[in-house]
Design a protein around this motif. Structure first.
Motif, PDB file in Angstrom:
ATOM      1  N   GLY B  67      49.675  26.165  39.702  1.00 38.39           N
ATOM      2  CA  GLY B  67      50.011  26.772  38.420  1.00 38.39           C
ATOM      3  C   GLY B  67      50.706  25.776  37.513  1.00 38.39           C
ATOM      4  N   GLN B  96      40.732  24.673  32.314  1.00 41.86           N
ATOM      5  CA  GLN B  96      41.333  25.992  32.544  1.00 41.86           C
ATOM      6  C   GLN B  96      40.722  27.061  31.643  1.00 41.86           C
ATOM      7  OE1 GLN B  96      45.513  26.232  34.216  1.00 41.86           O
ATOM      8  NE2 GLN B  96      45.776  24.733  32.587  1.00 41.86           N
ATOM      9  N   ARG B 100      38.596  30.298  32.875  1.00 41.31           N
ATOM     10  CA  ARG B 100      39.092  31.634  32.521  1.00 41.31           C
ATOM     11  C   ARG B 100      37.979  32.480  31.914  1.00 41.31           C
ATOM     12  NH1 ARG B 100      44.532  33.346  31.976  1.00 41.31           N
ATOM     13  NH2 ARG B 100      44.819  35.099  30.564  1.00 41.31           N
ATOM     14  N   TRP B 236      45.986  31.223  25.091  1.00 40.51           N
ATOM     15  CA  TRP B 236      46.591  31.023  26.411  1.00 40.51           C
ATOM     16  C   TRP B 236      46.467  29.559  26.838  1.00 40.51           C
ATOM     17  CZ3 TRP B 236      44.309  29.387  31.011  1.00 40.51           C
ATOM     18  CH2 TRP B 236      45.091  29.507  32.158  1.00 40.51           C
ATOM     19  N   GLN B 240      49.164  26.640  27.871  1.00 42.18           N
ATOM     20  CA  GLN B 240      49.163  25.805  29.084  1.00 42.18           C
ATOM     21  C   GLN B 240      49.295  24.338  28.687  1.00 42.18           C
ATOM     22  OE1 GLN B 240      49.348  27.744  31.812  1.00 42.18           O
ATOM     23  NE2 GLN B 240      49.099  29.305  30.222  1.00 42.18           N
ATOM     24  N   ASP B 306      52.798  31.803  32.100  1.00 42.39           N
ATOM     25  CA  ASP B 306      51.932  32.933  32.461  1.00 42.39           C
ATOM     26  C   ASP B 306      52.619  34.276  32.249  1.00 42.39           C
ATOM     27  OD1 ASP B 306      49.186  32.555  33.134  1.00 42.39           O
ATOM     28  OD2 ASP B 306      49.880  31.158  34.686  1.00 42.39           O
ATOM     29  N   SER B 307      53.662  34.291  31.431  1.00 41.38           N
ATOM     30  CA  SER B 307      54.321  35.562  31.102  1.00 41.38           C
ATOM     31  C   SER B 307      53.469  36.364  30.128  1.00 41.38           C
ATOM     32  CB  SER B 307      55.689  35.295  30.460  1.00 41.38           C
ATOM     33  OG  SER B 307      56.527  34.610  31.351  1.00 41.38           O
ATOM     34  N   ARG B 312      55.680  34.807  26.253  1.00 41.14           N
ATOM     35  CA  ARG B 312      55.124  33.487  26.510  1.00 41.14           C
ATOM     36  C   ARG B 312      55.077  32.654  25.234  1.00 41.14           C
ATOM     37  NH1 ARG B 312      49.319  34.259  27.133  1.00 41.14           N
ATOM     38  NH2 ARG B 312      49.087  33.247  25.122  1.00 41.14           N
TER      39      ARG B 312
END
Lengths: 399, 378
Positions: B67, B96, B100, B236, B240, B306-307, B312
């Protein structure tokens, strides 16, 4: 890594919150919420409430009245009492002298002084700075001459917070002028009622009386009031400063003040809408808020390292530096937020709130500008921020 | 509450730091940067062998299930070495995002090649007019029987001159150019007819490209995820990327701080090491303070990556803003404290400074993220 608090830690937070909710007296709560300065009785009242619960000295060893909390629990406790805006626990006895006596004091001294620190029946003050010894503390001149069973003390201490409330003072004095200037310093305890002790008020830039100059003229200090060895005063003073630094970051109190800033900025108007909607103003708040988040995370990381057995070293000085800089920024934004109504000066409101009187302007406005002036002290006391940088440069960076 | 690295992270940290020390000294780095490719394919293969290229992917996809915390320790080491290989572009961002949104078949086709180092990706999202706004997409994808026709421009695509495939975002719907709805993502081969790639080096010695495409035809199977529904995943993956970039910045800052303190201890002027001068000591302490707090924010960024969305986004904007400001202070102070020699291209200081400066720009600069965070306070 698990940066959030555990369910157990959150349960502890709730326990603290419920205790405060039940025990914090309403009149004191109203006064503090109005931004008024607590007086001696206010401090003692709140400290004795904490004492009855057994929560007055979280960082002391359990056998001497400590709580046995982890560093994280102590931190959570600080967060909750800050959020509730209680009077702060006066540090002089509880976070300064107490740990010193526990580490350096004789058994007699512990027996004699610790109980009255815990139940707040003795108010201590700190005799460190002198008119000619501020940042250069080791050049202090207050002299203690050996007279057999006692020392005869002559000199003067300055910036002594609440000396006018104090029953006793712990004090750095010069017992020798031989060798390095740090070596001739001793740590003694004296009684403020002793003949020869005189307290003169110093009014600071907020118009209030908090600090003093203390004159010591032929004051007799019995030898049993020497803490540690003669000449060990500098070692003790340094130990004590280390204790102070993580507390002084004041993250929890700053978080509380940020909430207050938002509440006030939502009520103030600019160009017909809440000041909080103004991007230029809010962006400045946001930057301070991010800085506070970074400080909070750093504080927590230091606590986590402490729990993992890597105690805070001199790098904890950065918590003091950034903590006070952020506190000062918040006082500045608070004063700015109220605009013109920051200007009227009402000394009585600073002492006891508006009470039954009709406020001039919003009831929250009057203390903000005096508080801004007053809080410039935070980057000066406890070792000025420049001295803190010297400490980091020398002890951490090896410069 | 616990801010300690776990065992896996500690192991990863040790192997990455050892790798940087052994294989990535500054002069070697500079010669790799000066090569035609701009980095080393051999090193990229070594990343694959060390398992780093598969780090964030699920085990069923052939990855290691790591992660943001694992990527963090790797990127911090990469920052220390000023690593040139396109890990951020190909793995953290595009890899990623692809994993996803892609379906089983798409993933089975591409992920093994990504993980074994034989294939690289680049994310083509930002456009000349969009600056840092993720919702603003003007590129269009018109549905045409069993294919899509893509038209538009993408600007400063990280590792864009070298990728085998691009992830290109384009609008299949939505109200106007600024709408989170209606953004789709396509996997496009670099050699597709109708795609023009204009590659160049960036100020930090890395590379990027501008893409232009007109009526570029891709099969329906090139669509990743549901049509019009890619925005959430793009957002997202930017987060990251922010967490990873912040960690890389931390590594850069560590070296700058260390190098500067050593210089202050050894450089003599007025017959004394210049580190004896208080004005320079305090500047070095300001760097130390920025560095120490940056570490805390890097941990926070990884922890919150990853909240839930609002939490996030606010935390990552706070981190990116802080790192941007801290990186600027570190770069400028290191240059200043080194004096004339800090300006030279030969010394590593100027290269760390440049990397920290470009890191601030990538994925939104400090001003952009201040505004984002500020709006989250409303």
């Amino acid at each position: 890594m698990q940066l959030d608090f555990t369910p157990e830690e959150e349960a502890f937070r709730l326990e603290v919150r419920e205790f405060i909710e039940a025990e914090y007296p309403q009149p004191l709560r109203d006064k503090m919420n109005a931004g008024a300065a607590p007086n001696k009785q206010d401090y003692v009242t709140w400290q004795q409430i904490l004492h009855r619960k057994g929560w007055i000295a979280p960082r002391w060893p359990e056998q001497y009245g400590g709580t046995g909390w982890s560093p994280t629990q102590s931190y959570i406790f600080d967060e909750e009492i800050s959020a509730a805006q209680t009077p702060r626990v006066m540090p002089f006895g509880l976070t300064m002298l107490g740990p010193v006596l526990l580490s350096f004091g004789s058994e007699d001294q512990k027996q004699q002084y610790l109980p009255a620190i815990l139940d707040s029946t003795t108010w201590w003050c700190q005799g460190y700075s002198e008119p000619d010894a501020g940042s250069d503390l080791a050049s202090l001149k207050t002299q203690a001459v050996d007279k057999g069973d006692h020392y005869l003390v002559n000199g003067s201490k300055i910036w002594t917070t609440y000396a006018h409330y104090a029953d006793k003072m712990f004090c750095l004095v010069r017992t020798s002028s031989e060798g390095r200037k740090q070596q001739g310093i001793s740590f003694v305890l004296l009684d403020m009622n002793d003949p020869g002790v005189e307290v003169a008020p110093i009014i600071t830039n907020n118009g209030l009386h908090t600090v003093n100059q203390v004159f010591l003229k032929d004051v007799k200090v019995p030898k049993e009031n020497l803490v540690g060895e003669e000449g060990a005063g500098w070692t003790i003073a340094k130990y004590l400063l280390g204790h102070e630094r993580t507390v002084i970051a004041g993250v929890a109190a700053s978080k509380q003040q940020m909430k207050r800033l938002k509440t006030i900025a939502e009520q103030e108007t600019q160009q017909g809408q809440p000041l909080w909607q103004d991007n230029r103003f809010r962006d400045r708040v946001a930057e301070v808020s991010i800085d506070l988040l970074a400080l909070e995370q750093t504080n927590m990381r230091v606590l986590s390292d402490e729990s993992a057995g890597r105690g805070p070293g001199p790098e904890a000085s950065l918590l003091k530096i950034r903590g006070t800089e952020i506190q000062q920024m918040i006082t500045e934004l608070l004063a700015e937020a109220v605009g013109y109504y920051g200007l009227p000066y009402h000394k009585e409101v600073l002492l006891s709130g508006w009470g039954e009187t009709e406020p001039v302007g919003p009831d929250y406005a009057a203390p903000l500008l005096p508080h801004y002036f007053d809080w410039r002290k935070s980057s000066i006391y406890g070792g000025s921020n420049e001295i803190q940088k010297n400490i980091i440069a020398k002890a951490v960076l090896g410069l | 509450m616990d801010y300690q690295l776990n065992e896996l992270q500690q192991m990863l940290q040790q192997s990455a730091e050892k790798y940087i020390e052994r294989d990535y000294d500054f002069l070697t780095r500079q010669s790799r940067a000066a090569s035609d490719l701009g980095y080393s394919q051999q090193q990229w293969q070594q990343f694959a062998e060390l398992g780093w290229l598969g780090l964030p992917f699920n085990e069923e996809d052939g990855g290691f299930g790591g992660g943001a915390g694992e990527i963090m320790v790797l990127m911090e080491a990469f920052g220390r070495g000023l690593v040139l290989e396109p890990y951020l572009a190909s793995i953290v961002l595009s890899g990623q995002l692809f994993a996803r949104l892609g379906n089983t078949e798409q993933k089975a086709d591409l992920l093994p090649k990504l993980i074994d180092g034989s294939c690289k990706l680049a994310l083509a999202h930002s456009e000349p007019g969009s600056r840092y706004e993720l919702e603003r997409v003007q590129s269009k994808a018109d549905s045409n029987d069993a294919s899509y026709l893509l038209s538009g421009q993408k600007s400063v695509v990280l590792n864009g001159n070298d990728a085998d495939y691009y992830l290109i975002s384009a609008r299949t719907g939505g109200a106007g150019d600024i709408d989170a709805e209606g953004i789709s993502l396509f996997l496009v081969a670099a050699d597709s007819p109708g795609l023009t790639v204009r590659g160049y080096r960036t100020a930090d010695g890395l590379q990027a490209a501008d893409l232009t495409f007109e009526q570029l035809e891709v099969a329906e199977s090139a669509l990743l995820g549901e049509p019009g529904n890619a925005f959430e995943a793009i957002e997202w993956c930017f987060d990251q990327g922010i967490a990873a970039l912040s960690a890389e910045a931390l590594g850069c800052m560590e070296i700058l701080h260390q190098t500067t303190v050593e210089y202050l201890q050894t450089r003599k002027q007025f017959d004394t090491p210049i580190g004896k001068f208080q004005v320079l000591q305090h500047a070095a302490v300001d760097m130390f303070i920025a560095l120490s707090q940056s570490r805390s924010m890097v941990y926070l960024a990884a922890d919150r990556a990853d909240s839930a969305r609002d939490q996030r986004r606010a935390a990552l904007s706070a981190a990116k803003n802080f790192i941007g400001r801290a990186g600027r202070l570190m770069g400028q102070s290191a240059t200043q404290l080194h004096g004339g020699v800090g300006m030279s291209d030969e010394l590593n200081v100027s290269h760390y400074f440049k990397r920290l400066t470009t890191i601030n720009t990538w994925l939104g600069d400090d001003n952009h993220h201040l505004a984002q965070y500020s709006d989250s306070l409303l």
